[in-house]
Design an enzyme around this catalytic site. Structure first.
Site, PDB file in Angstrom:
ATOM      1  N   ASP A   1     -10.407   7.149  11.367  1.00 38.03           N
ATOM      2  CA  ASP A   1      -9.933   6.163  10.268  1.00 38.03           C
ATOM      3  C   ASP A   1      -9.009   5.137  11.194  1.00 38.03           C
ATOM      4  OD1 ASP A   1      -8.525   4.550   8.507  1.00 38.03           O
ATOM      5  OD2 ASP A   1      -9.203   6.058   6.873  1.00 38.03           O
TER       6      ASP A   1
ATOM      7  N   ARG B   1       9.367   3.776   6.118  1.00 41.15           N
ATOM      8  CA  ARG B   1       8.616   3.392   7.093  1.00 41.15           C
ATOM      9  C   ARG B   1       8.733   1.830   7.340  1.00 41.15           C
ATOM     10  NH1 ARG B   1       2.399   4.229   5.902  1.00 41.15           N
ATOM     11  NH2 ARG B   1       2.789   2.562   4.527  1.00 41.15           N
TER      12      ARG B   1
ATOM     13  N   PHE C   1      -4.295  10.722   5.495  1.00 45.58           N
ATOM     14  CA  PHE C   1      -4.157   9.825   4.371  1.00 45.58           C
ATOM     15  C   PHE C   1      -4.747  10.858   2.998  1.00 45.58           C
ATOM     16  CE2 PHE C   1      -4.660   5.947   1.737  1.00 45.58           C
ATOM     17  CZ  PHE C   1      -3.388   5.677   1.609  1.00 45.58           C
TER      18      PHE C   1
ATOM     19  N   TYR D   1      -6.279  -5.241   5.343  1.00 44.38           N
ATOM     20  CA  TYR D   1      -4.954  -5.803   4.854  1.00 44.38           C
ATOM     21  C   TYR D   1      -3.875  -5.311   5.510  1.00 44.38           C
ATOM     22  CZ  TYR D   1      -5.507  -1.562   1.967  1.00 44.38           C
ATOM     23  OH  TYR D   1      -5.770  -0.302   1.625  1.00 44.38           O
ATOM     24  N   LYS D   2      -3.817  -4.733   6.305  1.00 39.95           N
ATOM     25  CA  LYS D   2      -2.438  -4.059   7.122  1.00 39.95           C
ATOM     26  C   LYS D   2      -2.287  -4.961   8.294  1.00 39.95           C
ATOM     27  CE  LYS D   2      -2.881   0.584   5.037  1.00 39.95           C
ATOM     28  NZ  LYS D   2      -3.862   1.835   5.265  1.00 39.95           N
TER      29      LYS D   2
HETATM   30  C1  LIG Z   1      -4.543   2.148   4.224  1.00 42.18           C
HETATM   31  C2  LIG Z   1      -5.406   3.093   4.290  1.00 42.18           C
HETATM   32  C3  LIG Z   1      -6.712   3.395   3.418  1.00 42.18           C
HETATM   33  C4  LIG Z   1      -7.002   2.326   2.338  1.00 42.18           C
HETATM   34  O1  LIG Z   1      -7.873   2.814   1.727  1.00 42.18           O
HETATM   35  P1  LIG Z   1      -8.570   1.786   0.602  1.00 42.18           P
HETATM   36  O2  LIG Z   1      -9.881   2.585   0.053  1.00 42.18           O
HETATM   37  O3  LIG Z   1      -9.054   0.576   1.160  1.00 42.18           O
HETATM   38  O4  LIG Z   1      -7.568   1.621  -0.396  1.00 42.18           O
HETATM   39  C5  LIG Z   1      -7.383   4.564   3.752  1.00 42.18           C
HETATM   40  N1  LIG Z   1      -7.023   5.379   4.660  1.00 42.18           N
HETATM   41  C6  LIG Z   1      -6.018   5.310   5.568  1.00 42.18           C
HETATM   42  C7  LIG Z   1      -5.840   6.230   6.611  1.00 42.18           C
HETATM   43  C8  LIG Z   1      -5.042   4.350   5.269  1.00 42.18           C
HETATM   44  O5  LIG Z   1      -3.948   4.098   5.978  1.00 42.18           O
END
Ligand SMILES: *Cc1c(COP(=O)(O)O)cnc(C)c1O
Length: 422
Positions: free
Chosen positions: A207, A382, A128, A232-233
């Site tokens: 992560d 997705r 990400f 939040y996912k």
């Molecule tokens: C959703 C997600 C995040 C979210 O990061 P925030 O700092 O909480 O906005 C980070 N890393 C990955 C791999 C994600 O899927």
């Protein structure tokens, strides 16, 4: 006899689904909306809606400052203990705090400072972007002494594991990857990667943003050093709900947070002029937690703990296999290709479908067909499959409407490039 592509087949799968009734635990104002974005923002759990009402009306309004001594103060630890059960961690190793990006920053800095002689960080090109930005920022802060090595991917779906393992040597300080990659849904064998990285003396940070709440995780058993993840996912914590971090017990007192805030102090209410880190996981707190969203998120976790991740994963696999089978039959002839691994063992809980007109198709789905997926550049649609509220009929309708958009040319009415925010 119905065939796979008949709607009646979806209805039969739903009638056999032992998790079907959990959909009633969610607030669903528009039953016709097919919501397949639970990997970006999970649906609202009814008990969270009730909890936030109580927190605001009674705890905030009535208790005021006394609320800190009536359950708020220890909430990062209490919610962390619940998440610990969902990620296979013994107590006192998980905290709920800050955002995923901020937690990643804290743990990456701590890890790099704990391996002072080593100059390489290994990640992959499927990670990400925020995670990679944080790594780049840490390197800069530490005086550009480290090099970020990104293992390439094969066809943007799977990482090149040979290249990843070849990059591991005694110069590597940290290996950090997404357990499930955000675009393609590739699922790493976290145990194997952790063992290989530790064999060369590196620390390992996973992560879990796209895997927590979607599949069983065994951080302790896999010997993982560090982990972060968002709530939040699939954990349905609500927009911007605080994230979590995990630090293996034996490492906690060897690592330092780069943010020396009062919540990480050993005695915050002594207001000492000098920082002394708390023993244990608490030193990774920085400042006051966002109580409203933390308690709302915490309430959502009970549902998941009740169901258990084995059952959630079983249905997730059934939903995604069903989606892929329907896509092969009905969407491949229309120019779609699978953007996720075919192997169930190597796939998380979302399915990516690629199409050269993917962005326009996603616009037509959202605007005209009451289906909410999300789109990731350059051509990925997705579909997040959340077993607690998605049905097999949801999957059938999503594929049927995708086919209709392309067959009827509905997507041609939309611009080919996204507006600023997608
Ligand atoms: C959703 C997600 C995040 C979210 O990061 P925030 O700092 O909480 O906005 C980070 N890393 C990955 C791999 C994600 O899927």
């Amino acid at each position: 006899m119905s065939t796979l592509t008949d709607l009646s087949h979806a209805h039969r799968l739903d009638s056999q689904d032992e998790l079907a009734a959990y959909r009633n635990s969610f607030v669903i104002p528009d039953p016709d909306l097919i919501y397949l974005d639970g990997n970006s923002l999970g649906r609202l759990v009814a008990c969270s809606a009730e909890r936030i009402g109580r927190v605001v009306e009674y705890e905030w309004a009535d208790d005021l400052i006394r609320g800190w001594n009536a359950g708020w103060f220890e909430s990062p630890f209490r919610a962390g203990a619940k998440i610990a059960q969902l990620v296979g961690a013994a107590p006192d190793q998980v905290l709920v705090t800050d955002s995923t990006s901020a937690n990643l920053f804290k743990l990456v800095m701590a890890a790099l400072l704990a391996r002072p002689g080593r100059t390489r960080i290994v990640s992959d090109a499927l990670n990400f972007p925020s995670d990679l930005y944080v790594l780049q920022g840490c390197i800069r802060l530490l005086g550009d002494r480290h090099h970020l090595h990104l293992a390439p991917s094969a066809g943007e779906i799977e990482p090149d594991l040979t290249a990843l393992f070849d990059a591991l040597d005694d110069q590597v300080a940290l290996v950090t990857l997404s357990h499930v990659t955000f675009k393609s849904s590739y699922l790493y064998d976290a145990h194997e990667v952790t063992c290989r990285a530790q064999r060369v003396g590196a620390l390992v940070l996973w992560d879990l943003s796209h895997s927590a709440g979607a599949l069983p995780i065994a951080l302790d058993q896999w010997g993982v050093d560090l982990a972060v993840g968002c709530t939040y996912k699939y954990l349905n914590g609500g927009p911007g709900s605080p994230a979590f971090l995990y630090v293996r017990q034996e490492l906690q007192d060897q690592l330092d947070s780069p943010i020396w805030g009062w919540w990480g102090h050993t005695a915050p209410f002594e207001f000492d002029l000098h920082y002394r880190p708390a023993g244990g996981i608490g030193r990774f707190l920085a400042g006051s937690p966002p109580i409203l969203s933390l308690l709302t998120m915490e309430a959502a976790l009970d549902l998941m703990l009740e169901v258990g991740l084995e059952r959630i994963r079983r249905k997730s696999v059934q939903l995604s296999e069903y989606m892929i089978a329907l896509a092969d039959e009905r969407l491949a002839p229309l120019g779609f290709s699978l953007g996720s691994p075919r192997s169930t063992a190597r796939r998380g809980s979302h399915v990516s479908l690629r199409h050269p007109a993917g962005f326009r198709i996603s616009r037509a789905l959202i605007e005209e067909m009451s289906v909410l997926p999300d789109f990731r550049q350059p051509d990925n649609l997705r579909f997040g499959l959340a077993p607690l509220y998605n049905s097999f009929a949801d999957v059938w309708y999503a594929v049927d409407r995708l086919a209709a958009v392309v067959e009827e040319g509905r997507h041609l009415n939309y611009p080919a490039t996204p507006a600023a925010v997608t």
